[in-house]
Each structure stands twice: as structure tokens, then as C-alpha cells.
Design an enzyme around this catalytic site. Structure first.
Site, PDB file in Angstrom:
ATOM      1  N   ASP A 209      29.012  35.394  45.894  1.00  0.00           N
ATOM      2  CA  ASP A 209      30.288  34.456  45.666  1.00  0.00           C
ATOM      3  C   ASP A 209      30.850  34.443  46.763  1.00  0.00           C
ATOM      4  O   ASP A 209      31.684  35.094  47.050  1.00  0.00           O
ATOM      5  CB  ASP A 209      31.148  35.043  44.412  1.00  0.00           C
ATOM      6  CG  ASP A 209      32.157  33.949  44.115  1.00  0.00           C
ATOM      7  OD1 ASP A 209      32.437  32.845  44.888  1.00  0.00           O
ATOM      8  OD2 ASP A 209      32.743  33.974  42.963  1.00  0.00           O
ATOM      9  N   HIS A 214      38.580  33.912  48.803  1.00  0.00           N
ATOM     10  CA  HIS A 214      38.581  35.417  48.521  1.00  0.00           C
ATOM     11  C   HIS A 214      38.427  36.118  49.948  1.00  0.00           C
ATOM     12  O   HIS A 214      38.587  37.144  50.013  1.00  0.00           O
ATOM     13  CB  HIS A 214      37.334  35.939  47.571  1.00  0.00           C
ATOM     14  CG  HIS A 214      37.239  35.269  46.265  1.00  0.00           C
ATOM     15  ND1 HIS A 214      38.446  35.469  45.364  1.00  0.00           N
ATOM     16  CD2 HIS A 214      36.570  34.250  45.728  1.00  0.00           C
ATOM     17  CE1 HIS A 214      38.056  34.539  44.338  1.00  0.00           C
ATOM     18  NE2 HIS A 214      37.143  34.024  44.509  1.00  0.00           N
ATOM     19  N   ILE A 229      42.543  36.518  47.273  1.00  0.00           N
ATOM     20  CA  ILE A 229      42.449  37.063  46.067  1.00  0.00           C
ATOM     21  C   ILE A 229      41.168  37.768  45.701  1.00  0.00           C
ATOM     22  O   ILE A 229      40.342  37.285  46.219  1.00  0.00           O
ATOM     23  CB  ILE A 229      42.916  36.276  44.849  1.00  0.00           C
ATOM     24  CG1 ILE A 229      42.281  35.092  44.584  1.00  0.00           C
ATOM     25  CG2 ILE A 229      44.560  35.788  45.137  1.00  0.00           C
ATOM     26  CD1 ILE A 229      42.655  34.450  43.535  1.00  0.00           C
ATOM     27  N   GLY A 232      37.613  37.003  40.225  1.00  0.00           N
ATOM     28  CA  GLY A 232      37.920  37.349  38.683  1.00  0.00           C
ATOM     29  C   GLY A 232      36.571  38.381  38.091  1.00  0.00           C
ATOM     30  O   GLY A 232      36.848  39.172  37.258  1.00  0.00           O
TER      31      GLY A 232
END
Length: 310
Positions: A209, A214, A229, A232
Site C-alpha cells: 500500500d 502514509h 498517518i 488503517g
């Protein structure tokens, strides 16, 4: 349609769309890298409950695979939502709302997989639309089903496409709906504290990903965050690891299915506290960020059996 804010959904085109089969191949290296990416052996390199996910004395081909590794099968194999007929929406307004995974058998340490995807749900929520995609993953050689992912995405600004007074809602699940649950007010049965590393997202992204949200500070700032961040699904991996070690005593093969509802972002370097409540063969869990005292993830885990030590 980059930069566009126009959202148009044609439900008939969406639910009738046939996705082509796609293949996904992974190795023992991928499985071990994923385990490290979700914190396995992060504080103890000899942890007897987690070392098996990255090392085996008889050879790497014997390592165990975490059940949340199944979420990666949809990366690159999940249909491109931006090119689906009947789906026009601003990709900047897409949120990953929920992930549900059924495990039909323990995942092999390396495998070539065939993914079969389909629309399982489409719902008009007025100001937003909810789209559910089910992906069943089968062993390419034997044809045996290994797992199923149901990915729920929240498309802000894409609602209001119903042509009648009743809001449009379509559901066609291959199995039951994700269980509804409430976080109990009682004391947790178990609680586990784990620290994410400042480089956690940079490590996890190597599992496939590569969303710059990120890793790129400028992209994160444009999105409204002070810094990149955590993914998830990485937080979900931390949570299910906690359930496996605290409730399953390290035996992740006990996990039958699981869900995660993404509530709030996590910054790499923050401390995660996973609280767990046991209800028969179901574990209800909630993850909080210790530094901000905020709930960031909640969900459930259904077990095949209980650990004898409980």
C-alpha cells in the site's frame, strides 16, 4: 477525473458490473515482512507467541501467517473503483470505512491466489454513498477457497442518487452481515498495550500500500494532517495480534472471522491500547491511542474454539 468534485452514481451499472478474475502471488518473505509491518516481535525479538510469524527453525516455508495478511490479497487485485462503470466520484473524498475477513483455512506461507470480486452492497446515505466489495481468494492450484474480504468504502459527496422517495439500498452477501455490537461498559477481559514505531508506516507500506498519505509530509498536510498517518489496515493488524496473543494464547488459527471499523487516524509512534471483551466465542475489541485517549478502531473476532488456558 483527478481534481473533479462531481459525483454521479448509476446503481444499475454498478451492481451489474462483472469484475475479471485477478491473480495475486506471495512468498514467505512477503508474509514475514507483513508480520513485522504490523508490529510482530517489535518489542521482543524472541517473543514465543510471535517469532513463528517471521522465523521457523525447520525453514522459512514453515512460518505461520497472520490472518489479517489476507487483507493484502485485495491490493492490486481489488477492482479499480475509479474505472467502474456507473461510478464517478472524487477520489479525495473516499474513506475506508470497514474491513471484514473470513478465514476458511490457515493461510499457507506462500501461494498463488485467484481473486474473484463482486459488488456486495451499494447504499445511498444522502450526502454519501457506501460501496461494499467482496473478494473471495482461492488457491490457484487446488481451487480451494482460502478467505473472503469484504471491503466497505464511504464515498463522501456521492449520495443522493436514488430515483425514488426510498433511499436506494442493495445487499447481496455471500455470508451473513458483519455482526453488530456495542463496546461494553464493563472492565475489559484483557488489555494489551503496544507501541508503533515512528517508521511503522514506512515499513508497512512495503507490503503493497504505497499511498503517499502514509509517507509524504506534503500529501499528509494537504489532506489535513500534521504528518503522515498510519494505514488503517496496519492498525487492524496490531489489534488482531493483540487478540491472538491475549485471547488465543498465540494460536491465530483459532480465528474464524474478524472485522474492523476505522474510526480515527493513528500517527506512527503513538501507543495503541487494545481492550477486549469475551462473549462466548466472540471477542469485541476497541483500540485507543494512549497519547490522545481517542478510540481509533473497533470490531469483533469470532473464534473456532476457546484456548484451554482461559
Amino acid at each position: 477525473m483527478e481534481g473533479s468534485t462531481k459525483s454521479v452514481i448509476n446503481p444499475n451499472l454498478v451492481i451489474s458490473h462483472q469484475f475479471p478474475e485477478a491473480t495475486y502471488q506471495y512468498s514467505v518473505r512477503d508474509a514475514a515482512l507483513y508480520a513485522l509491518g504490523v508490529g510482530a516481535c517489535g518489542s521482543d525479538a524472541t517473543d514465543d507467541k510471535e517469532l513463528k510469524y517471521v522465523y521457523h527453525g525447520d525453514g522459512q516455508e514453515f512460518i505461520k501467517v497472520l490472518p489479517t495478511f489476507a487483507a493484502l490479497f485485495t491490493l492490486g487485485a481489488t477492482p479499480n473503483l475509479f474505472s467502474m462503470p456507473g461510478m464517478e466520484f472524487d477520489p479525495r473524498l473516499l474513506l475506508h470505512g470497514q474491513q471484514y475477513i473470513e478465514i476458511y483455512k490457515p493461510l499457507p506461507s506462500n501461494c498463488s491466489i485467484v481473486n474473484k470480486a463482486r459488488v456486495a452492497g451499494l447504499h445511498d446515505k444522502g450526502k454519501a454513498a457506501i460501496l461494499e466489495i467482496e473478494t473471495t481468494s482461492c488457491d490457484k492450484e487446488s481451487g480451494e477457497p482460502l478467505c473472503m474480504n469484504r471491503t466497505t468504502v464511504f464515498l463522501r459527496g456521492a449520495g443522493g442518487f436514488s430515483k425514488s422517495s426510498q433511499p436506494y439500498s442493495y445487499s447481496n452477501y455471500s455470508s451473513g452481515q458483519v455482526p453488530t455490537f456495542k463496546i461494553p461498559k464493563s472492565q475489559p477481559f484483557a488489555s494489551f498495550e503496544d507501541i508503533t514505531r515512528p517508521s511503522q508506516a514506512l515499513l508497512y507500506r512495503l507490503s503493497g500500500d504505497y499511498n503517499p498519505l502514509h509517507s509524504d509530509p506534503m500529501v499528509a498536510k494537504i489532506a489535513g494532517f500534521s504528518r503522515p498517518i498510519l494505514h488503517g489496515l496496519c492498525t487492524l493488524g496490531f489489534a488482531i495480534r493483540a487478540v491472538s496473543r491475549c485471547i488465543c494464547r498465540g494460536d491465530s488459527d483459532m480465528i474464524k472471522n474478524l472485522s474492523g471499523r476505522f474510526l480515527l487516524h493513528v500517527f506512527p509512534g503513538e501507543t495503541l491500547i487494545t481492550e477486549m471483551w469475551l462473549d462466548g466465542l466472540r471477542v469485541i475489541y476497541q483500540v485507543k491511542v494512549k497519547e490522545r485517549n481517542k478510540a481509533v478502531l473497533s470490531g469483533h473476532v469470532d473464534l473456532n474454539r476457546l484456548a484451554s488456558q482461559l
